[in-house]
Motif scaffolding. Sequence first.
Motif, PDB file in Angstrom:
ATOM      1  N   ASP A 244       0.892   7.093   2.267  1.00 30.94           N
ATOM      2  CA  ASP A 244      -0.006   8.213   2.529  1.00 30.94           C
ATOM      3  C   ASP A 244      -1.412   7.841   2.063  1.00 30.94           C
ATOM      4  OD1 ASP A 244      -1.281  10.617   2.865  1.00 30.94           O
ATOM      5  OD2 ASP A 244      -0.046  11.725   1.433  1.00 30.94           O
ATOM      6  N   MET A 245      -2.363   7.841   2.973  1.00 34.80           N
ATOM      7  CA  MET A 245      -3.734   7.451   2.625  1.00 34.80           C
ATOM      8  C   MET A 245      -4.414   8.454   1.696  1.00 34.80           C
ATOM      9  SD  MET A 245      -4.214   4.521   3.880  1.00 34.80           S
ATOM     10  CE  MET A 245      -5.954   4.365   3.617  1.00 34.80           C
ATOM     11  N   ASP A 246      -3.882   9.670   1.599  1.00 39.62           N
ATOM     12  CA  ASP A 246      -4.476  10.697   0.736  1.00 39.62           C
ATOM     13  C   ASP A 246      -3.834  10.739  -0.642  1.00 39.62           C
ATOM     14  OD1 ASP A 246      -6.204  11.441   2.736  1.00 39.62           O
ATOM     15  OD2 ASP A 246      -4.911  13.027   3.501  1.00 39.62           O
TER      16      ASP A 246
ATOM     17  N   ALA B 270       0.828  -1.209   0.000  1.00 40.52           N
ATOM     18  CA  ALA B 270       0.000   0.000   0.000  1.00 40.52           C
ATOM     19  C   ALA B 270       0.859   1.254   0.000  1.00 40.52           C
ATOM     20  CB  ALA B 270      -0.915   0.001   1.223  1.00 40.52           C
TER      21      ALA B 270
END
Length: 78
Positions: A25-27, A22
């Motif tokens: 950074d989730m954004d 993944a």
Amino acid sequence: MLTTRAFKNGNSQAVRIPAAIAYPDMDTELEIERIGDELRLRPVRRDLGDVLSIFASFSEDFMQEGRGSQEQSPRKAL
């Protein structure tokens, strides 16, 4: 090779990205591209082609007074 499954999320098809691969950074905004039966994901590339039009939108007096004092603090010698 890691595997995952597609699932329904509202009216869209979604895929979970395993934590091992993944993006940190989730954004992160991603581009998605279909090439044959493959889907490719990558972070959106910011195009610098628009930078000139952005600069052209600045007023003529932008930064007329400069940036002000830019003195640097003394550093310890290495």
